[in-house]
Design a protein around this motif. Structure first.
Motif, PDB file in Angstrom:
ATOM      1  N   ASP A  39      76.660 -13.340  36.748  1.00 45.02           N
ATOM      2  CA  ASP A  39      75.686 -12.493  36.054  1.00 45.02           C
ATOM      3  C   ASP A  39      76.268 -11.828  34.815  1.00 45.02           C
ATOM      4  O   ASP A  39      75.545 -11.520  33.868  1.00 45.02           O
ATOM      5  CB  ASP A  39      75.122 -11.437  37.017  1.00 45.02           C
ATOM      6  CG  ASP A  39      76.190 -10.564  37.660  1.00 45.02           C
ATOM      7  OD1 ASP A  39      77.397 -10.866  37.516  1.00 45.02           O
ATOM      8  OD2 ASP A  39      75.823  -9.576  38.317  1.00 45.02           O
TER       9      ASP A  39
ATOM     10  N   CYS B   8      77.871 -12.289  41.739  1.00 42.91           N
ATOM     11  CA  CYS B   8      77.517 -10.903  41.487  1.00 42.91           C
ATOM     12  C   CYS B   8      78.591 -10.018  42.095  1.00 42.91           C
ATOM     13  O   CYS B   8      79.380 -10.469  42.925  1.00 42.91           O
ATOM     14  CB  CYS B   8      76.140 -10.557  42.053  1.00 42.91           C
ATOM     15  SG  CYS B   8      76.074 -10.545  43.875  1.00 42.91           S
TER      16      CYS B   8
ATOM     17  N   SER C 225      69.663 -12.877  37.832  1.00 41.80           N
ATOM     18  CA  SER C 225      70.215 -14.198  37.546  1.00 41.80           C
ATOM     19  C   SER C 225      69.152 -15.282  37.648  1.00 41.80           C
ATOM     20  O   SER C 225      69.067 -16.179  36.799  1.00 41.80           O
ATOM     21  CB  SER C 225      71.375 -14.519  38.497  1.00 41.80           C
ATOM     22  OG  SER C 225      72.511 -13.737  38.208  1.00 41.80           O
TER      23      SER C 225
ATOM     24  N   ARG D 229      70.982  -7.956  41.229  1.00 35.59           N
ATOM     25  CA  ARG D 229      71.705  -8.887  40.364  1.00 35.59           C
ATOM     26  C   ARG D 229      71.289 -10.340  40.593  1.00 35.59           C
ATOM     27  O   ARG D 229      71.196 -11.116  39.643  1.00 35.59           O
ATOM     28  CB  ARG D 229      73.217  -8.717  40.547  1.00 35.59           C
ATOM     29  CG  ARG D 229      73.755  -7.389  40.014  1.00 35.59           C
ATOM     30  CD  ARG D 229      73.331  -7.198  38.557  1.00 35.59           C
ATOM     31  NE  ARG D 229      73.814  -5.976  37.989  1.00 35.59           N
ATOM     32  CZ  ARG D 229      74.846  -5.871  37.123  1.00 35.59           C
ATOM     33  NH1 ARG D 229      75.493  -6.953  36.738  1.00 35.59           N
ATOM     34  NH2 ARG D 229      75.193  -4.701  36.646  1.00 35.59           N
TER      35      ARG D 229
END
Length: 317
Positions: free
Chosen positions: A51, A82, A109, A105
């Motif tokens: 990410d 992440c 993504s 996260r």
């Protein structure tokens, strides 16, 4: 319980332009498309993201290529990571494997990658404040929603993986570590047990063995050693690095292949079944890695040890 010779993985950290908050454009998308084509041309199926790479732009330009390339998503595998937060809450870097952060996260993504799921999610760094119950809850939810199919980790020791695995219902299937002929702690630790030289290496002994015994794929980032052995200016190299670059070139000529394939073949020769992550954005250099698995299969024990001893600059105990 060896895992064969591994597989080549393409690492997407170099895609997307700069690391700052500036936007990407057509040039960065075209670069990503060319790189994906080159990687697939040598048999790569798995593409590695995180990410934080290029402040999210690595995933975003990859997603743009997926959106314009009908059928591509179904023919490749994606993994992302992440757990690292950059430039937030007054800190340059901190780690966050809380339940809320993992969910936030991963969803970010997926949006940038323009896909409904990733084949593999890696937890990027060990978080000292991690609660394994929270990780298990987040991963369980993401899998139930079909957003994540498998789980892995990155930069973790065997003991850390075992600690986390105890709370998980799904197996940890991969561990991504820095491993190369330049960064050799992972192999030095195996022969420097009970040896004074071993104090100079921080790699937690037993991690490779744990991963092999438990079916955890070892993914090697930095596998091309930033070109130290295959293209860096000789003035930048130590005597050992220069000698190793020459040795790689000689072996490549003997085997009618490239130094890059020999370098990666050295990693893949190890019975742990190491999968090198190739991160160059140069399509020609990606192509130069094509023979790695074949080189690994044909590399002799003497050739393997010869490269190792050359790179370390002195003999093994």
């Amino acid at each position: 319980m060896a895992n064969g010779h591994g597989r080549l993985i393409y690492g997407c950290m170099g895609l997307g332009g700069s690391w700052d908050g500036t936007s990407y454009g057509a040039a960065e998308i075209d670069q990503a498309a060319a790189v994906i084509d080159a990687a697939r041309g040598i048999g790569v199926e798995l593409f590695d993201h995180a990410d934080i790479y290029r402040s999210g732009k690595s995933e975003a330009v990859f997603g743009e290529v997926l959106a314009r390339s009908q059928g591509l998503r179904e023919n490749i595998k994606l993994q992302t990571k992440c757990g690292i937060r950059l430039g937030e809450r007054g800190l340059d870097t901190h780690y966050d494997l809380s339940r809320e952060a993992i969910l936030e996260r991963v969803n970010g993504s997926l949006k940038r990658l323009q896909t409904d799921y990733v084949d593999l999610l890696l937890l990027h760094r060990p978080d000292p404040l991690m609660d394994p119950h929270e990780v298990a809850a987040a991963v369980g939810q993401l899998m139930a929603e079909g957003k994540v199919r498998q789980l892995g980790v990155s930069n973790m020791s065997g003991a850390q993986i075992a600690f986390l695995q105890d709370e998980l219902e799904t197996p940890i299937v991969a561990n991504q570590l820095e491993m190369s002929l330049l960064r050799r702690d992972w192999v030095e630790s195996t022969v420097l047990v009970n040896h004074p030289e071993g104090r100079g290496y921080s790699f937690p002994h037993g991690t490779v063995e744990y991963c092999v015994a438990n079916g955890v794929e070892l993914q090697a980032y930095g596998s091309l050693a930033q070109g130290r052995f295959t293209g860096a200016q000789s003035a930048e190299l130590s005597l050992a690095e220069s000698a190793t670059a020459d040795k790689l070139a000689e072996l490549a000529a003997e085997k009618n292949t490239t130094p890059e394939s020999v370098l990666l073949g050295w990693l893949m020769k190890h019975p742990a079944g190491i999968s090198p992550v190739v991160g160059t954005t140069n399509p020609a250099r990606i192509q130069a890695c094509a023979d790695a698995a074949g080189v690994a299969a044909g590399m002799s024990r003497a050739e393997w040890y010869g490269l190792w001893v050359s790179a370390r600059g002195n003999n093994i105990p």
